[in-house]
Design an enzyme around this catalytic site. Sequence first.
Site, PDB file in Angstrom:
ATOM      1  N   ASP A 274       0.918  -1.161   0.058  1.00 64.42           N
ATOM      2  CA  ASP A 274       0.060   0.139   0.022  1.00 64.42           C
ATOM      3  C   ASP A 274       0.769   1.270  -0.075  1.00 64.42           C
ATOM      4  O   ASP A 274       1.790   1.435   0.771  1.00 64.42           O
ATOM      5  CB  ASP A 274      -1.020   0.042   1.296  1.00 64.42           C
ATOM      6  CG  ASP A 274      -2.159   1.008   0.969  1.00 64.42           C
ATOM      7  OD1 ASP A 274      -1.973   1.727   0.460  1.00 64.42           O
ATOM      8  OD2 ASP A 274      -3.285   0.489   1.641  1.00 64.42           O
TER       9      ASP A 274
ATOM     10  N   THR B 275      -6.851   3.350  -2.231  1.00 61.24           N
ATOM     11  CA  THR B 275      -6.720   1.923  -1.755  1.00 61.24           C
ATOM     12  C   THR B 275      -7.700   0.931  -2.453  1.00 61.24           C
ATOM     13  O   THR B 275      -7.435   0.016  -3.076  1.00 61.24           O
ATOM     14  CB  THR B 275      -6.514   1.947  -0.211  1.00 61.24           C
ATOM     15  OG1 THR B 275      -5.309   2.661   0.256  1.00 61.24           O
ATOM     16  CG2 THR B 275      -6.551   0.337   0.165  1.00 61.24           C
TER      17      THR B 275
ATOM     18  N   ASN C 283     -12.703   4.272  -1.418  1.00 51.61           N
ATOM     19  CA  ASN C 283     -12.825   3.624  -0.207  1.00 51.61           C
ATOM     20  C   ASN C 283     -14.356   3.948   0.299  1.00 51.61           C
ATOM     21  O   ASN C 283     -14.682   3.198   1.006  1.00 51.61           O
ATOM     22  CB  ASN C 283     -11.735   4.184   0.813  1.00 51.61           C
ATOM     23  CG  ASN C 283     -10.417   3.983   0.480  1.00 51.61           C
ATOM     24  OD1 ASN C 283     -10.085   3.057  -0.374  1.00 51.61           O
ATOM     25  ND2 ASN C 283      -9.382   4.753   0.840  1.00 51.61           N
TER      26      ASN C 283
ATOM     27  N   LYS D 171      -5.758  -4.059   6.617  1.00 50.51           N
ATOM     28  CA  LYS D 171      -6.997  -3.516   6.069  1.00 50.51           C
ATOM     29  C   LYS D 171      -8.126  -4.423   5.452  1.00 50.51           C
ATOM     30  O   LYS D 171      -7.628  -5.327   4.813  1.00 50.51           O
ATOM     31  CB  LYS D 171      -7.037  -2.472   5.112  1.00 50.51           C
ATOM     32  CG  LYS D 171      -6.047  -1.363   5.396  1.00 50.51           C
ATOM     33  CD  LYS D 171      -5.800  -0.356   4.295  1.00 50.51           C
ATOM     34  CE  LYS D 171      -4.851   0.955   4.475  1.00 50.51           C
ATOM     35  NZ  LYS D 171      -4.752   1.736   3.471  1.00 50.51           N
TER      36      LYS D 171
ATOM     37  N   ASP E 226       1.168   2.398   4.137  1.00 45.30           N
ATOM     38  CA  ASP E 226       0.393   3.608   3.550  1.00 45.30           C
ATOM     39  C   ASP E 226       0.227   4.332   5.060  1.00 45.30           C
ATOM     40  O   ASP E 226       0.106   5.723   4.935  1.00 45.30           O
ATOM     41  CB  ASP E 226      -1.032   3.020   3.303  1.00 45.30           C
ATOM     42  CG  ASP E 226      -2.063   3.955   2.985  1.00 45.30           C
ATOM     43  OD1 ASP E 226      -1.750   4.679   1.896  1.00 45.30           O
ATOM     44  OD2 ASP E 226      -3.045   4.042   3.446  1.00 45.30           O
TER      45      ASP E 226
ATOM     46  N   HIS F 188       1.247   8.227   5.107  1.00 45.89           N
ATOM     47  CA  HIS F 188       0.082   9.359   5.393  1.00 45.89           C
ATOM     48  C   HIS F 188       0.480  10.190   6.560  1.00 45.89           C
ATOM     49  O   HIS F 188       0.518  11.569   6.736  1.00 45.89           O
ATOM     50  CB  HIS F 188      -1.216   8.925   5.673  1.00 45.89           C
ATOM     51  CG  HIS F 188      -1.904   8.401   4.446  1.00 45.89           C
ATOM     52  ND1 HIS F 188      -2.426   9.339   3.452  1.00 45.89           N
ATOM     53  CD2 HIS F 188      -2.409   7.413   4.104  1.00 45.89           C
ATOM     54  CE1 HIS F 188      -3.161   8.903   2.669  1.00 45.89           C
ATOM     55  NE2 HIS F 188      -3.040   7.468   2.941  1.00 45.89           N
TER      56      HIS F 188
ATOM     57  N   ASP G 169      -1.353  -0.360  -4.969  1.00 43.17           N
ATOM     58  CA  ASP G 169      -2.710   0.204  -5.196  1.00 43.17           C
ATOM     59  C   ASP G 169      -2.480   1.681  -5.452  1.00 43.17           C
ATOM     60  O   ASP G 169      -3.475   2.016  -6.268  1.00 43.17           O
ATOM     61  CB  ASP G 169      -3.768   0.056  -4.086  1.00 43.17           C
ATOM     62  CG  ASP G 169      -2.692   0.498  -2.517  1.00 43.17           C
ATOM     63  OD1 ASP G 169      -1.794   1.040  -2.628  1.00 43.17           O
ATOM     64  OD2 ASP G 169      -3.700   0.625  -1.573  1.00 43.17           O
TER      65      ASP G 169
ATOM     66  N   HIS H 120      -2.788  10.948  -1.418  1.00 46.01           N
ATOM     67  CA  HIS H 120      -2.892  10.230  -2.823  1.00 46.01           C
ATOM     68  C   HIS H 120      -4.198  10.471  -3.379  1.00 46.01           C
ATOM     69  O   HIS H 120      -5.118  10.881  -2.598  1.00 46.01           O
ATOM     70  CB  HIS H 120      -2.417   8.770  -2.628  1.00 46.01           C
ATOM     71  CG  HIS H 120      -3.002   8.156  -1.782  1.00 46.01           C
ATOM     72  ND1 HIS H 120      -4.246   7.403  -2.149  1.00 46.01           N
ATOM     73  CD2 HIS H 120      -2.687   7.806  -0.541  1.00 46.01           C
ATOM     74  CE1 HIS H 120      -4.601   6.845  -1.028  1.00 46.01           C
ATOM     75  NE2 HIS H 120      -3.752   6.930  -0.045  1.00 46.01           N
TER      76      HIS H 120
END
Length: 472
Positions: free
Chosen positions: A3, A44, A65, A125, A224, A228, A271, A410
């Site tokens: 990710d 994602t 998402n 996730k 990810d 972030h 992703d 992103h």
Amino acid sequence: MVDQMRWDYLSRYYDKFGDDGFRRLIDKGYSYDNCKINYVPTVTAIGHASVYTGTTPAFHGICGNNFYLNGKSAYCCYDANVQPVGSDNKKAGQMSPVNLLATTIGDQLRLHTDFRSKVIGISYKDRAAILPAGRSANAAYWLDTKNRQFITSTYYMQELPKWAKAYNAELAKNEEFKRVGQDVGLYPLCGHITTDMAIAALKGERLGQGDVPDMLCVSYSETDVIGHKYSPRSEHTDEAYLELDKDLARLLSALDAQVGSGNYLLFLTADHGGAQNWKFMQEHKLSAGPSLTDEIKEHIYDELSNDAGDMRGIIGDILDYRVFLDWDKIRSMGLITADIPHMVVEALRKEKHVIFACTFEDLATTALPPLLRDRALMGYYPGRSGDVIFFPKPNYYDFGAWSSPIGTTHGHWNPYDAHIPMIFYGWHVPHGSSPRETHITDFAPTICSMLHIQQPNATTGVALEFKWEKED
């Protein structure tokens, strides 16, 4: 899948990687070095769905998402008709692939083998475990951080298998997990746990031991969460990838031991990527900055209210640079509905950090650069994707509770978000590379072609050949 892994991380960390993880794939596998995401937004859920279905939101229906269903905001995998298995956490466990409209590689594999093949998805996730595995998967497992357990839902089963219960029992004793708690995604520990669960599934389900192929879909998400929070240039990101390299080496070693080197086919990708932090860019005299959703919404309201009275409330949401209008509110105000989307577009065009804006209905005829038009069209599914799309300047992006002022995000068409790794390794894969442009939608048809099974039923990508392809 990794990710938020930018393509350039393969070279950035190459000299720091060990011999048995990423470098093993790079040095012995086949890399397409110009793989692009051919839709927007680059987020994602869409990325995971697109890799495994071989198509884009225009056909598989996973438009973000979060997106809208029947006029209401919906999480991509939420399913009120299922219950959690492995814990009592309904918020974490009421999940399934109910909103996925196309088949995946795994679905086609199961169809081809009369459902004898096993297909399992694993990730921190839920969406990164569920969407890759597909609708007919045997199982998908994700992490309930509140209870520190891997869980699934009644979509797949009524009770966790013995091997999963055994692994959860070990996980409950993990002192580091106890210490970091629900923030586990911010630590390399998240990758260690994901790898352990993947190896437990490999062994517990005896994957690769039967007379038909099985499929294990593993997605690493800590990269990810850390990106972030801290940005691509952070020492935390460095640590995440070097630790992930060790996890990847452990996973490959486990596959070697159980299936045999050369007897399994593996691909690695992401992703989406991630932008450089805008403050970092400015410090080095590069154009960048924040493009905040709340400020953009206020700008739209200010522009519209000047012409047509108080228009506040007509915007239901702005998600991933798409405006979702509240049509019930618009009608209750007695406004001319056909005019509103165009009025929003005109307001957006006056926003200082927006380059292009367009209604989805006008995408095919508006003066947009073809690349943006095509990616927007491929990312659009009627009733789910909103009414208006806009494109900020390069490296101008939104951030909020999921990110931080020193981190990143992103969602754009730009290479920092849309240029991702594309590596194949193992069974029938020679060593080599190609500079030709490929797309995120090409994984599924390539794998299915190698396995001699039908492509997923909405595939728009193409099957790739492993050779040096000279461009015309």
